[in-house]
Design a protein around this motif. Structure first.
Motif, PDB file in Angstrom:
ATOM      1  N   ALA A   1      -4.732 -23.872 -11.177  1.00 54.92           N
ATOM      2  CA  ALA A   1      -4.797 -22.834 -12.213  1.00 54.92           C
ATOM      3  C   ALA A   1      -6.245 -22.520 -12.578  1.00 54.92           C
ATOM      4  N   ILE A   2      -7.085 -23.553 -12.662  1.00 49.95           N
ATOM      5  CA  ILE A   2      -8.509 -23.334 -12.973  1.00 49.95           C
ATOM      6  C   ILE A   2      -9.182 -22.553 -11.852  1.00 49.95           C
ATOM      7  N   ASN A   3      -8.896 -22.917 -10.594  1.00 49.56           N
ATOM      8  CA  ASN A   3      -9.467 -22.185  -9.459  1.00 49.56           C
ATOM      9  C   ASN A   3      -9.022 -20.734  -9.453  1.00 49.56           C
ATOM     10  N   ALA A   4      -7.738 -20.500  -9.707  1.00 45.64           N
ATOM     11  CA  ALA A   4      -7.223 -19.133  -9.721  1.00 45.64           C
ATOM     12  C   ALA A   4      -7.847 -18.329 -10.862  1.00 45.64           C
ATOM     13  N   LEU A   5      -7.976 -18.950 -12.028  1.00 44.62           N
ATOM     14  CA  LEU A   5      -8.584 -18.269 -13.169  1.00 44.62           C
ATOM     15  C   LEU A   5     -10.053 -17.945 -12.890  1.00 44.62           C
ATOM     16  N   ALA A   6     -10.772 -18.897 -12.298  1.00 47.32           N
ATOM     17  CA  ALA A   6     -12.175 -18.647 -11.940  1.00 47.32           C
ATOM     18  C   ALA A   6     -12.269 -17.510 -10.923  1.00 47.32           C
ATOM     19  N   GLY A   7     -11.336 -17.456  -9.981  1.00 47.52           N
ATOM     20  CA  GLY A   7     -11.313 -16.361  -9.019  1.00 47.52           C
ATOM     21  C   GLY A   7     -11.082 -15.020  -9.679  1.00 47.52           C
ATOM     22  N   ILE A   8     -10.173 -14.983 -10.646  1.00 47.72           N
ATOM     23  CA  ILE A   8      -9.893 -13.734 -11.369  1.00 47.72           C
ATOM     24  C   ILE A   8     -11.132 -13.279 -12.135  1.00 47.72           C
ATOM     25  N   VAL A   9     -11.830 -14.220 -12.774  1.00 44.07           N
ATOM     26  CA  VAL A   9     -13.048 -13.884 -13.516  1.00 44.07           C
ATOM     27  C   VAL A   9     -14.106 -13.324 -12.558  1.00 44.07           C
ATOM     28  N   LEU A  10     -14.285 -13.964 -11.395  1.00 46.55           N
ATOM     29  CA  LEU A  10     -15.276 -13.492 -10.438  1.00 46.55           C
ATOM     30  C   LEU A  10     -14.928 -12.116  -9.883  1.00 46.55           C
TER      31      LEU A  10
ATOM     32  N   GLY B   1      -6.605 -21.360  -5.417  1.00 45.27           N
ATOM     33  CA  GLY B   1      -5.870 -21.786  -6.605  1.00 45.27           C
ATOM     34  C   GLY B   1      -4.375 -21.561  -6.464  1.00 45.27           C
ATOM     35  N   ILE B   2      -3.993 -20.393  -5.957  1.00 46.18           N
ATOM     36  CA  ILE B   2      -2.573 -20.094  -5.762  1.00 46.18           C
ATOM     37  C   ILE B   2      -1.966 -21.070  -4.758  1.00 46.18           C
ATOM     38  N   THR B   3      -2.702 -21.349  -3.682  1.00 49.28           N
ATOM     39  CA  THR B   3      -2.214 -22.287  -2.665  1.00 49.28           C
ATOM     40  C   THR B   3      -2.048 -23.684  -3.245  1.00 49.28           C
ATOM     41  N   GLN B   4      -3.011 -24.138  -4.058  1.00 49.67           N
ATOM     42  CA  GLN B   4      -2.908 -25.467  -4.671  1.00 49.67           C
ATOM     43  C   GLN B   4      -1.710 -25.549  -5.610  1.00 49.67           C
ATOM     44  N   ILE B   5      -1.501 -24.519  -6.402  1.00 48.07           N
ATOM     45  CA  ILE B   5      -0.365 -24.511  -7.332  1.00 48.07           C
ATOM     46  C   ILE B   5       0.940 -24.564  -6.558  1.00 48.07           C
ATOM     47  N   MET B   6       1.062 -23.722  -5.526  1.00 45.74           N
ATOM     48  CA  MET B   6       2.308 -23.667  -4.748  1.00 45.74           C
ATOM     49  C   MET B   6       2.562 -24.980  -4.017  1.00 45.74           C
ATOM     50  N   ALA B   7       1.511 -25.571  -3.444  1.00 41.45           N
ATOM     51  CA  ALA B   7       1.682 -26.832  -2.713  1.00 41.45           C
ATOM     52  C   ALA B   7       2.116 -27.953  -3.647  1.00 41.45           C
ATOM     53  N   ALA B   8       1.486 -28.043  -4.810  1.00 40.82           N
ATOM     54  CA  ALA B   8       1.831 -29.113  -5.751  1.00 40.82           C
ATOM     55  C   ALA B   8       3.203 -28.880  -6.373  1.00 40.82           C
ATOM     56  N   ALA B   9       3.533 -27.636  -6.675  1.00 40.33           N
ATOM     57  CA  ALA B   9       4.821 -27.336  -7.308  1.00 40.33           C
ATOM     58  C   ALA B   9       5.988 -27.507  -6.340  1.00 40.33           C
ATOM     59  N   SER B  10       5.754 -27.300  -5.050  1.00 36.59           N
ATOM     60  CA  SER B  10       6.856 -27.359  -4.089  1.00 36.59           C
ATOM     61  C   SER B  10       7.236 -28.779  -3.692  1.00 36.59           C
ATOM     62  N   ASP B  11       6.356 -29.755  -3.926  1.00 40.15           N
ATOM     63  CA  ASP B  11       6.639 -31.128  -3.528  1.00 40.15           C
ATOM     64  C   ASP B  11       6.617 -32.041  -4.749  1.00 40.15           C
TER      65      ASP B  11
ATOM     66  N   LEU C   1     -17.194 -10.853  -5.059  1.00 36.26           N
ATOM     67  CA  LEU C   1     -15.798 -10.564  -4.687  1.00 36.26           C
ATOM     68  C   LEU C   1     -15.293 -11.551  -3.648  1.00 36.26           C
ATOM     69  N   TRP C   2     -16.131 -11.876  -2.665  1.00 34.66           N
ATOM     70  CA  TRP C   2     -15.757 -12.808  -1.591  1.00 34.66           C
ATOM     71  C   TRP C   2     -15.419 -14.179  -2.175  1.00 34.66           C
ATOM     72  N   ILE C   3     -16.300 -14.689  -3.026  1.00 30.78           N
ATOM     73  CA  ILE C   3     -16.065 -16.002  -3.634  1.00 30.78           C
ATOM     74  C   ILE C   3     -14.840 -15.945  -4.542  1.00 30.78           C
ATOM     75  N   GLY C   4     -14.726 -14.883  -5.336  1.00 31.03           N
ATOM     76  CA  GLY C   4     -13.603 -14.754  -6.266  1.00 31.03           C
ATOM     77  C   GLY C   4     -12.262 -14.712  -5.561  1.00 31.03           C
ATOM     78  N   ILE C   5     -12.167 -13.929  -4.503  1.00 28.92           N
ATOM     79  CA  ILE C   5     -10.908 -13.844  -3.758  1.00 28.92           C
ATOM     80  C   ILE C   5     -10.590 -15.192  -3.105  1.00 28.92           C
ATOM     81  N   GLY C   6     -11.625 -15.864  -2.588  1.00 24.74           N
ATOM     82  CA  GLY C   6     -11.410 -17.191  -1.993  1.00 24.74           C
ATOM     83  C   GLY C   6     -10.897 -18.193  -3.004  1.00 24.74           C
ATOM     84  N   TRP C   7     -11.498 -18.212  -4.202  1.00 26.21           N
ATOM     85  CA  TRP C   7     -11.046 -19.128  -5.255  1.00 26.21           C
ATOM     86  C   TRP C   7      -9.646 -18.780  -5.724  1.00 26.21           C
ATOM     87  N   LEU C   8      -9.345 -17.489  -5.813  1.00 22.25           N
ATOM     88  CA  LEU C   8      -8.018 -17.063  -6.257  1.00 22.25           C
ATOM     89  C   LEU C   8      -6.952 -17.539  -5.272  1.00 22.25           C
ATOM     90  N   PHE C   9      -7.169 -17.315  -3.980  1.00 28.34           N
ATOM     91  CA  PHE C   9      -6.199 -17.766  -2.974  1.00 28.34           C
ATOM     92  C   PHE C   9      -6.100 -19.283  -2.927  1.00 28.34           C
TER      93      PHE C   9
END
Length: 194
Positions: free
Chosen positions: A142-151, A118-128, A108-116
């Motif tokens: 997206a891959i990091n977020a998906l891996a987090g969801i799976v975990l 991934g979301i941060t990477q998407i938002m940072a890249a999309a905003s600039d 759960l710890w790793i999954g939540i970390g990867w999910l956050f």
């Protein structure tokens, strides 16, 4: 000053060239042996990782509690440090209840970390729009977020798979480092003979 394999090296550099391959060879052997051990005993590896994770949570919780009582920061920050430290200690103790609990919490710890992340990477890249390789960063997020969801969805099964992947990775890295060390040995011998 350019250094080519056929040019003589000054004293300290010559010693470094002779010793560098040995250090890399030892690191490669250690990584390969660890990879084999992880692949041979994945369950035992998970138990050890779970215990280490529990110890990490306990130590970080104690440090956060000490920071909450020992700093001269705002009260709200001290309260947050206290809550975070107490929660880390409780979760660390939870890890010592059994193997299943520590593996579940680690997943759960790793999954939540990867999910956050991934979301941060998407938002940072999309905003600039001027971000270099923006599309690749969004894909990576997206891959990091998906891996987090799976975990988070299947923490125990996912951590078991990650253990096998880590064992394969360690073995591959070790073999590459051993091959590189042997090549460096050959080049160092040529340099020292010059």
């Amino acid at each position: 000053m350019t250094l080519f394999p056929n040019e003589p090296l000054p004293g300290p550099l010559r010693q470094l060239a002779r010793a560098a391959w040995q250090a890399l060879l030892l690191a490669g052997l250690a990584a390969a042996v660890l990879g084999v051990l992880v692949l041979a005993w994945p369950h035992a590896t998970l138990v050890v990782v779970g215990v280490l994770f529990g110890l990490f949570l306990l130590v970080s919780g104690l440090v956060q509690l000490a920071a909450a009582f020992g700093t001269h920061t705002a009260t709200a920050l001290r309260v947050m440090a206290f809550i975070s430290g107490a929660l880390s200690i409780v979760l660390g103790l939870f890890c010592f209840r059994g193997t299943l609990e520590s593996i579940l919490l680690l997943g759960l710890w790793i999954g939540i970390g990867w999910l956050f992340r991934g979301i941060t990477q998407i938002m940072a890249a999309a905003s600039d729009p001027g971000t270099p390789a923006r599309g690749w960063l969004i894909l990576l997020g997206a891959i990091n977020a998906l891996a987090g969801i799976v975990l988070v969805s299947w923490p125990i099964r996912s951590v078991t798979v990650l253990t096998v992947v880590a064992g394969c990775w360690l073995l591959a890295v070790g073999l590459v480092e051993i091959a590189t060390a042997l090549r460096m040995r050959h080049l160092a011998k040529r340099v020292s003979d010059s």
